[in-house]
Design a protein around this motif. Structure first.
Motif, PDB file in Angstrom:
ATOM      1  N   ASN A 103      14.418   6.292  -6.335  1.00 53.99           N
ATOM      2  CA  ASN A 103      13.981   5.904  -5.002  1.00 53.99           C
ATOM      3  C   ASN A 103      14.151   4.412  -4.765  1.00 53.99           C
ATOM      4  OD1 ASN A 103      12.842   8.241  -3.372  1.00 53.99           O
ATOM      5  ND2 ASN A 103      11.949   8.598  -5.393  1.00 53.99           N
ATOM      6  N   TYR A 104      13.964   3.610  -5.798  1.00 54.46           N
ATOM      7  CA  TYR A 104      14.220   2.168  -5.672  1.00 54.46           C
ATOM      8  C   TYR A 104      15.675   1.923  -5.275  1.00 54.46           C
ATOM      9  CZ  TYR A 104      15.070  -2.659  -7.117  1.00 54.46           C
ATOM     10  OH  TYR A 104      15.449  -3.987  -7.150  1.00 54.46           O
ATOM     11  N   LEU A 105      16.609   2.582  -5.953  1.00 52.30           N
ATOM     12  CA  LEU A 105      18.032   2.405  -5.642  1.00 52.30           C
ATOM     13  C   LEU A 105      18.351   2.850  -4.218  1.00 52.30           C
ATOM     14  CD1 LEU A 105      19.546   3.725  -8.999  1.00 52.30           C
ATOM     15  CD2 LEU A 105      19.415   1.328  -8.260  1.00 52.30           C
ATOM     16  N   GLY A 115       4.780   3.666  -2.326  1.00 51.55           N
ATOM     17  CA  GLY A 115       4.359   2.687  -1.335  1.00 51.55           C
ATOM     18  C   GLY A 115       4.522   3.177   0.091  1.00 51.55           C
ATOM     19  N   ALA A 116       4.912   4.445   0.244  1.00 51.89           N
ATOM     20  CA  ALA A 116       5.048   5.018   1.583  1.00 51.89           C
ATOM     21  C   ALA A 116       3.665   5.309   2.163  1.00 51.89           C
ATOM     22  CB  ALA A 116       5.874   6.301   1.531  1.00 51.89           C
ATOM     23  N   LYS A 117       3.611   5.366   3.478  1.00 52.63           N
ATOM     24  CA  LYS A 117       2.363   5.699   4.170  1.00 52.63           C
ATOM     25  C   LYS A 117       2.535   7.034   4.893  1.00 52.63           C
ATOM     26  CE  LYS A 117       0.748   0.958   4.840  1.00 52.63           C
ATOM     27  NZ  LYS A 117       1.759   0.314   3.998  1.00 52.63           N
ATOM     28  N   GLN A 118       1.455   7.803   4.930  1.00 48.47           N
ATOM     29  CA  GLN A 118       1.525   9.106   5.586  1.00 48.47           C
ATOM     30  C   GLN A 118       1.475   8.929   7.102  1.00 48.47           C
ATOM     31  OE1 GLN A 118      -0.823  12.350   3.937  1.00 48.47           O
ATOM     32  NE2 GLN A 118      -1.213  13.136   6.000  1.00 48.47           N
ATOM     33  N   ASP A 119       2.487   9.498   7.767  1.00 50.17           N
ATOM     34  CA  ASP A 119       2.549   9.445   9.233  1.00 50.17           C
ATOM     35  C   ASP A 119       1.783  10.590   9.870  1.00 50.17           C
ATOM     36  OD1 ASP A 119       4.254   7.182   9.314  1.00 50.17           O
ATOM     37  OD2 ASP A 119       5.983   8.450   8.899  1.00 50.17           O
ATOM     38  N   GLY A 120       1.792  11.746   9.230  1.00 46.90           N
ATOM     39  CA  GLY A 120       1.106  12.892   9.801  1.00 46.90           C
ATOM     40  C   GLY A 120       1.583  14.194   9.194  1.00 46.90           C
ATOM     41  N   ILE A 134       8.655   1.378   6.435  1.00 44.74           N
ATOM     42  CA  ILE A 134       9.390   0.720   7.506  1.00 44.74           C
ATOM     43  C   ILE A 134       9.933  -0.624   7.024  1.00 44.74           C
ATOM     44  CG2 ILE A 134       8.161   1.916   9.353  1.00 44.74           C
ATOM     45  CD1 ILE A 134       6.449  -0.571   9.753  1.00 44.74           C
ATOM     46  N   GLN A 135      10.883  -1.139   7.778  1.00 45.30           N
ATOM     47  CA  GLN A 135      11.643  -2.314   7.360  1.00 45.30           C
ATOM     48  C   GLN A 135      10.753  -3.487   6.985  1.00 45.30           C
ATOM     49  OE1 GLN A 135      14.240  -4.227  10.370  1.00 45.30           O
ATOM     50  NE2 GLN A 135      15.932  -3.787   8.958  1.00 45.30           N
ATOM     51  N   SER A 136       9.709  -3.740   7.772  1.00 46.90           N
ATOM     52  CA  SER A 136       8.844  -4.890   7.511  1.00 46.90           C
ATOM     53  C   SER A 136       8.033  -4.743   6.226  1.00 46.90           C
ATOM     54  CB  SER A 136       7.884  -5.100   8.692  1.00 46.90           C
ATOM     55  OG  SER A 136       7.061  -3.963   8.885  1.00 46.90           O
ATOM     56  N   GLU A 137       7.932  -3.527   5.705  1.00 39.50           N
ATOM     57  CA  GLU A 137       7.177  -3.285   4.474  1.00 39.50           C
ATOM     58  C   GLU A 137       8.040  -3.375   3.221  1.00 39.50           C
ATOM     59  OE1 GLU A 137       4.031  -0.042   6.405  1.00 39.50           O
ATOM     60  OE2 GLU A 137       5.874   0.655   5.429  1.00 39.50           O
ATOM     61  N   TRP A 138       9.364  -3.387   3.403  1.00 39.07           N
ATOM     62  CA  TRP A 138      10.253  -3.257   2.257  1.00 39.07           C
ATOM     63  C   TRP A 138      10.060  -4.354   1.213  1.00 39.07           C
ATOM     64  CZ3 TRP A 138      12.284  -0.862  -1.328  1.00 39.07           C
ATOM     65  CH2 TRP A 138      13.345  -1.357  -2.089  1.00 39.07           C
ATOM     66  N   LYS A 139       9.895  -5.594   1.619  1.00 39.03           N
ATOM     67  CA  LYS A 139       9.772  -6.685   0.649  1.00 39.03           C
ATOM     68  C   LYS A 139       8.609  -6.441  -0.306  1.00 39.03           C
ATOM     69  CE  LYS A 139       9.480 -11.729   0.276  1.00 39.03           C
ATOM     70  NZ  LYS A 139       9.399 -13.016   1.021  1.00 39.03           N
ATOM     71  N   THR A 140       7.472  -6.009   0.224  1.00 39.92           N
ATOM     72  CA  THR A 140       6.300  -5.754  -0.609  1.00 39.92           C
ATOM     73  C   THR A 140       6.492  -4.506  -1.454  1.00 39.92           C
ATOM     74  OG1 THR A 140       4.870  -6.806   1.035  1.00 39.92           O
ATOM     75  CG2 THR A 140       3.804  -5.376  -0.576  1.00 39.92           C
ATOM     76  N   VAL A 141       7.047  -3.450  -0.859  1.00 43.38           N
ATOM     77  CA  VAL A 141       7.304  -2.211  -1.603  1.00 43.38           C
ATOM     78  C   VAL A 141       8.289  -2.474  -2.737  1.00 43.38           C
ATOM     79  CG1 VAL A 141       8.338   0.094  -1.452  1.00 43.38           C
ATOM     80  CG2 VAL A 141       6.730  -0.667   0.304  1.00 43.38           C
ATOM     81  N   SER A 190       6.583  -4.118  -5.613  1.00 39.78           N
ATOM     82  CA  SER A 190       5.742  -3.161  -6.324  1.00 39.78           C
ATOM     83  C   SER A 190       6.579  -2.257  -7.229  1.00 39.78           C
ATOM     84  CB  SER A 190       4.963  -2.311  -5.320  1.00 39.78           C
ATOM     85  OG  SER A 190       4.229  -1.303  -5.982  1.00 39.78           O
ATOM     86  N   LEU A 191       7.702  -1.769  -6.712  1.00 42.52           N
ATOM     87  CA  LEU A 191       8.559  -0.882  -7.503  1.00 42.52           C
ATOM     88  C   LEU A 191       9.171  -1.628  -8.691  1.00 42.52           C
ATOM     89  CD1 LEU A 191      10.348   1.121  -4.663  1.00 42.52           C
ATOM     90  CD2 LEU A 191       8.537   1.927  -6.193  1.00 42.52           C
ATOM     91  N   GLU A 192       9.591  -2.867  -8.471  1.00 37.98           N
ATOM     92  CA  GLU A 192      10.169  -3.652  -9.568  1.00 37.98           C
ATOM     93  C   GLU A 192       9.124  -3.919 -10.649  1.00 37.98           C
ATOM     94  OE1 GLU A 192      11.941  -6.991  -7.614  1.00 37.98           O
ATOM     95  OE2 GLU A 192      13.815  -5.902  -7.201  1.00 37.98           O
TER      96      GLU A 192
END
Length: 199
Positions: A117-119, A152-157, A179-186, A189-191
């Motif tokens: 998923n990181y890749l 690091g995903a969030k549940q939408d519904g 979402i795009q704005s969350e990618w840097k933090t996610v 975390s994955l690394e």
């Protein structure tokens, strides 16, 4: 065909994601046999009886610009461990889903899913300029739901009565996204999860 579904190899530390080909048929069946994954009622893992249709559908969706399927290859011995893909691609809206993911039972909970998923996420956000990546799973697939949350995903519904499965059962689908704005933090975390400090 959308450039989003052009074949590409994604190389990791433990695994490589290699574009799916017909020649991978037997390797996928061996991976699915590790745990007899086709018996899990809330998933769609191919068996000898369904593998050809499974492959045909994956290739046709790629031709239609809606999917990019991969096999997961163990770098250590070249063995196929499972499969994953970009699907429900909407290049015009810069969105896609990561799905149709499964691994041989002996490679579950080994860090393979995290690296795959990181890749996929890194390529989606950093090369395709995706604005959102979705994950979807059956309500009853609690292991998958927890794994998606750990990414690091969030549940939408929840999509109630989203579809009728091959057994005629009504499926509720749980939808998650990054979402795009969350990618840097996610990504950070994955690394960290993949780092030697966590092994």
């Amino acid at each position: 065909m959308s450039t989003w579904t052009n074949t590409i190899k994604l190389e990791g530390q433990k695994v490589d994601l290699v574009p799916l080909e017909k020649s991978h048929r037997e390797g996928l069946l061996k991976a699915a046999a590790d745990g007899k994954l086709w018996n899990i009622w809330y998933t769609a893992v191919p068996s000898e009886a369904t593998i050809d249709k499974y492959l045909e559908t994956a290739f046709q969706e790629q031709v239609n610009g809606r999917s990019l399927p991969f096999v997961v290859v163990n770098k250590e011995d070249g063995r196929i461990l499972g499969t994953t893909r970009y699907c429900n691609v909407e290049a015009e809206s810069r969105r896609l889903e990561i799905g149709h993911t499964w691994y041989a039972e002996s490679f579950q909970r080994t860090g393979v899913n995290t690296e795959c998923n990181y890749l996929l996420l890194r390529h989606a956000f950093e090369n395709l300029d995706t604005i959102a990546v979705e994950f979807r799973t059956n309500w009853f697939n609690y292991r998958s739901r927890n794994a998606i949350l750990r990414l690091g995903a969030k549940q939408d519904g929840v999509l109630r009565n989203h579809r009728i499965d091959q057994q005629g059962l009504l499926r509720d689908t749980v939808v998650f996204s990054i979402i795009q704005s969350e990618w840097k933090t996610v990504k950070n975390s994955l690394e960290y999860e993949m780092s030697p400090y966590r092994r």
